[in-house]
Structure formats: structure tokens, C-alpha cells
Scaffold this motif. Sequence first.
Motif, PDB file in Angstrom:
ATOM      1  N   ILE A   4       0.849  -1.203   0.000  1.00  0.00           N
ATOM      2  CA  ILE A   4       0.000   0.000   0.000  1.00  0.00           C
ATOM      3  C   ILE A   4       0.883   1.251   0.000  1.00  0.00           C
ATOM      4  CG2 ILE A   4      -1.716   1.355   1.295  1.00  0.00           C
ATOM      5  CD1 ILE A   4      -2.813  -1.361   2.373  1.00  0.00           C
ATOM      6  N   ALA A   5       1.934   1.222   0.826  1.00  0.00           N
ATOM      7  CA  ALA A   5       2.863   2.362   0.900  1.00  0.00           C
ATOM      8  C   ALA A   5       3.457   2.651  -0.480  1.00  0.00           C
ATOM      9  CB  ALA A   5       3.966   2.066   1.912  1.00  0.00           C
ATOM     10  N   ALA A   6       3.870   1.588  -1.174  1.00  0.00           N
ATOM     11  CA  ALA A   6       4.461   1.753  -2.514  1.00  0.00           C
ATOM     12  C   ALA A   6       3.427   2.268  -3.512  1.00  0.00           C
ATOM     13  CB  ALA A   6       5.041   0.427  -2.987  1.00  0.00           C
ATOM     14  N   ALA A   7       2.205   1.722  -3.433  1.00  0.00           N
ATOM     15  CA  ALA A   7       1.151   2.099  -4.394  1.00  0.00           C
ATOM     16  C   ALA A   7       0.728   3.559  -4.221  1.00  0.00           C
ATOM     17  CB  ALA A   7      -0.052   1.178  -4.234  1.00  0.00           C
ATOM     18  N   LEU A   8       0.677   4.014  -2.976  1.00  0.00           N
ATOM     19  CA  LEU A   8       0.180   5.376  -2.709  1.00  0.00           C
ATOM     20  C   LEU A   8       1.318   6.386  -2.483  1.00  0.00           C
ATOM     21  CD1 LEU A   8      -2.830   4.567  -0.323  1.00  0.00           C
ATOM     22  CD2 LEU A   8      -2.875   4.910  -2.791  1.00  0.00           C
ATOM     23  N   HIS A   9       2.555   5.911  -2.610  1.00  0.00           N
ATOM     24  CA  HIS A   9       3.740   6.773  -2.431  1.00  0.00           C
ATOM     25  C   HIS A   9       3.758   7.467  -1.083  1.00  0.00           C
ATOM     26  CE1 HIS A   9       4.352   5.955  -6.650  1.00  0.00           C
ATOM     27  NE2 HIS A   9       3.162   6.469  -6.929  1.00  0.00           N
ATOM     28  N   ILE A  10       3.464   6.689  -0.038  1.00  0.00           N
ATOM     29  CA  ILE A  10       3.553   7.213   1.326  1.00  0.00           C
ATOM     30  C   ILE A  10       4.379   6.229   2.157  1.00  0.00           C
ATOM     31  CG2 ILE A  10       1.417   8.592   1.321  1.00  0.00           C
ATOM     32  CD1 ILE A  10      -0.088   6.277   2.527  1.00  0.00           C
ATOM     33  N   SER A  11       4.774   6.634   3.349  1.00  0.00           N
ATOM     34  CA  SER A  11       5.647   5.763   4.133  1.00  0.00           C
ATOM     35  C   SER A  11       4.883   4.611   4.774  1.00  0.00           C
ATOM     36  CB  SER A  11       6.360   6.567   5.222  1.00  0.00           C
ATOM     37  OG  SER A  11       5.465   6.821   6.294  1.00  0.00           O
ATOM     38  N   TYR A  12       5.621   3.559   5.061  1.00  0.00           N
ATOM     39  CA  TYR A  12       5.056   2.378   5.728  1.00  0.00           C
ATOM     40  C   TYR A  12       4.404   2.771   7.051  1.00  0.00           C
ATOM     41  CZ  TYR A  12       5.099  -2.125   8.205  1.00  0.00           C
ATOM     42  OH  TYR A  12       4.743  -3.238   8.930  1.00  0.00           O
ATOM     43  N   GLU A  13       5.094   3.650   7.811  1.00  0.00           N
ATOM     44  CA  GLU A  13       4.564   4.087   9.116  1.00  0.00           C
ATOM     45  C   GLU A  13       3.235   4.816   8.961  1.00  0.00           C
ATOM     46  OE1 GLU A  13       5.656   3.186  12.023  1.00  0.00           O
ATOM     47  OE2 GLU A  13       7.249   2.055  11.020  1.00  0.00           O
ATOM     48  N   THR A  14       3.145   5.639   7.924  1.00  0.00           N
ATOM     49  CA  THR A  14       1.901   6.389   7.659  1.00  0.00           C
ATOM     50  C   THR A  14       0.763   5.424   7.345  1.00  0.00           C
ATOM     51  OG1 THR A  14       3.220   8.205   6.765  1.00  0.00           O
ATOM     52  CG2 THR A  14       0.878   8.232   6.255  1.00  0.00           C
ATOM     53  N   VAL A  15       1.062   4.387   6.552  1.00  0.00           N
ATOM     54  CA  VAL A  15       0.031   3.382   6.224  1.00  0.00           C
ATOM     55  C   VAL A  15      -0.454   2.714   7.508  1.00  0.00           C
ATOM     56  CG1 VAL A  15      -0.445   1.199   5.039  1.00  0.00           C
ATOM     57  CG2 VAL A  15       0.908   2.947   3.897  1.00  0.00           C
ATOM     58  N   LYS A  16       0.484   2.310   8.359  1.00  0.00           N
ATOM     59  CA  LYS A  16       0.125   1.654   9.626  1.00  0.00           C
ATOM     60  C   LYS A  16      -0.819   2.526  10.443  1.00  0.00           C
ATOM     61  CE  LYS A  16       3.047  -0.416  12.479  1.00  0.00           C
ATOM     62  NZ  LYS A  16       4.330  -0.813  13.124  1.00  0.00           N
ATOM     63  N   GLU A  17      -0.495   3.823  10.483  1.00  0.00           N
ATOM     64  CA  GLU A  17      -1.319   4.790  11.212  1.00  0.00           C
ATOM     65  C   GLU A  17      -2.728   4.856  10.625  1.00  0.00           C
ATOM     66  OE1 GLU A  17      -0.368   9.259  11.928  1.00  0.00           O
ATOM     67  OE2 GLU A  17       1.368   8.072  12.597  1.00  0.00           O
ATOM     68  N   HIS A  18      -2.787   4.966   9.292  1.00  0.00           N
ATOM     69  CA  HIS A  18      -4.090   5.026   8.603  1.00  0.00           C
ATOM     70  C   HIS A  18      -4.924   3.778   8.900  1.00  0.00           C
ATOM     71  CE1 HIS A  18      -3.669   8.754   6.549  1.00  0.00           C
ATOM     72  NE2 HIS A  18      -2.706   8.355   5.716  1.00  0.00           N
ATOM     73  N   VAL A  19      -4.281   2.610   8.844  1.00  0.00           N
ATOM     74  CA  VAL A  19      -4.993   1.347   9.079  1.00  0.00           C
ATOM     75  C   VAL A  19      -5.586   1.341  10.491  1.00  0.00           C
ATOM     76  CG1 VAL A  19      -4.756  -1.172   9.321  1.00  0.00           C
ATOM     77  CG2 VAL A  19      -3.704  -0.011   7.367  1.00  0.00           C
ATOM     78  N   GLN A  20      -4.811   1.773  11.475  1.00  0.00           N
ATOM     79  CA  GLN A  20      -5.321   1.840  12.863  1.00  0.00           C
ATOM     80  C   GLN A  20      -6.538   2.753  12.951  1.00  0.00           C
ATOM     81  OE1 GLN A  20      -4.422  -0.248  15.173  1.00  0.00           O
ATOM     82  NE2 GLN A  20      -2.964  -1.025  13.656  1.00  0.00           N
ATOM     83  N   HIS A  21      -6.454   3.927  12.295  1.00  0.00           N
ATOM     84  CA  HIS A  21      -7.586   4.880  12.298  1.00  0.00           C
ATOM     85  C   HIS A  21      -8.824   4.262  11.653  1.00  0.00           C
ATOM     86  CE1 HIS A  21      -4.678   8.564  12.532  1.00  0.00           C
ATOM     87  NE2 HIS A  21      -4.811   7.937  13.677  1.00  0.00           N
ATOM     88  N   ILE A  22      -8.597   3.587  10.525  1.00  0.00           N
ATOM     89  CA  ILE A  22      -9.713   2.964   9.788  1.00  0.00           C
ATOM     90  C   ILE A  22     -10.417   1.926  10.666  1.00  0.00           C
ATOM     91  CG2 ILE A  22     -10.294   1.423   7.850  1.00  0.00           C
ATOM     92  CD1 ILE A  22      -7.896   2.865   6.337  1.00  0.00           C
ATOM     93  N   LEU A  23      -9.627   1.026  11.280  1.00  0.00           N
ATOM     94  CA  LEU A  23     -10.210  -0.025  12.123  1.00  0.00           C
ATOM     95  C   LEU A  23     -11.017   0.586  13.259  1.00  0.00           C
ATOM     96  CD1 LEU A  23      -7.290  -2.661  12.406  1.00  0.00           C
ATOM     97  CD2 LEU A  23      -9.115  -2.556  10.720  1.00  0.00           C
ATOM     98  N   ARG A  24     -10.462   1.655  13.864  1.00  0.00           N
ATOM     99  CA  ARG A  24     -11.159   2.294  14.990  1.00  0.00           C
ATOM    100  C   ARG A  24     -12.458   2.953  14.526  1.00  0.00           C
ATOM    101  NH1 ARG A  24      -7.253   5.420  16.654  1.00  0.00           N
ATOM    102  NH2 ARG A  24      -8.168   7.384  15.968  1.00  0.00           N
TER     103      ARG A  24
END
Length: 213
Positions: free
Chosen positions: A173-193
Amino acid sequence: MTNKIRVLIADDHEVVRSGLKSLLAGTEIKVVAEAVTGSAAIKYVMENDDVDVVLLDIRMPDGDGLGALGRIKLEKPQLPVLMLSTFDNPTCVARTVALGASGYLLKGCTREELIEAIRKAARKESVWTREELRRVTGALATPRLTSEVDVPLTQRESEVLRQLAYGLTNKEIAAALHISYETVKEHVQHILRKIGVSDRTQAAVWAVRKELV
């Protein structure tokens, strides 16, 4: 003479198609057609009535296998489709169940498992293991998964959720959206919540129900 089980193999790798054909040689299972893309598989199934089971790769160019599965089941709901994947990905499994596949086979499966799965699918039986179904139906039964509830996801969160539901890992996802791995992890946590679920499988099911994918 046993009736032949006629199979369409859809996979963009020639080595995979050849390997599957050699595994099925000498059985009552006959490969009647091959497709290299999802759209070619859809086209063949729509124009021909000589297929009993479709073996469909989950990731292909020109529309992924999940998109092809959805179209095939829409037009020919009785035609059994077995998904082929390199990865045991819970989000992909959830989507294939939701879209009506007969089963999900890993490319590392044995010849016996492959043949038995095709035979079962041809008999219109489910190839899902109890464990796979338990994992996914657990997600489908989650009370807060009602897709009617409007969840205020940001545009970026929606993009991440869509990629997640396609079965991509955080790294992909990080590669596809050109964002960092850490940012993706953060987004995923927000989404689940925000959605009120505990894992990626449930988030993928929610996304399928919201028709985000």
C-alpha cells in the motif's frame, strides 16, 4: 468412461498454466481453455458453454481476478469458480467468499488437493475449509459492520482501505500510494477504529459491503 470435467484456467503466468495442465494430465479433468487476463476469462465464459469449473488467479493485469469473479458470478451464478493465489491473505479470502467463489486454493497446494477441489466444485460443493469459513463468517457477523452507518473516512483513509481490501500488505500500500510504511500503519489503525472492527479481514468485508471495492 467418467464424464470429463471441463476447466478454464485464467492466469497471466504461462509457467503456472502449464504446471496446472501437467498436474491435471491423466485425470478426468480437461483444460478446455486458457486466459491470460481477467477480461479474457469473462469474455470466454460469456461466449461459451463448455466450462464446468473456472480456475481464476487472484492477481492479473487488465482487471484483477476478484473483479472477474464478481462479473462471472453475476452473469453465470451457477458456474463454480475456484480462486488461485500465492498468498494466504485473509482480506482476499473474505472478498472471495463475499463474491461467491467455491473455494480459495494456494498455488503451493498438492496435486491431490487441486484435483479434489476441482471435483468438489464441479459437483457444486463448497471447497472452503471450516477454518476459512469460520474466519470470514466471524467477520461478516460482526454487529458493527452494518454498512448503512456512515463512517467519516478521509479521502486518504478511503484509498488505504480500498488497497487493503484488494489484499495488499502495508508495504505494498505504501508503494502504491507513495507514502511511508509508518503512515500506512497509522491510517490502518484509524480505519479499524472508525469502522469499529478489530482486524483487516473485517475491514475488507465492510469495504465490500460499502461497495468501495
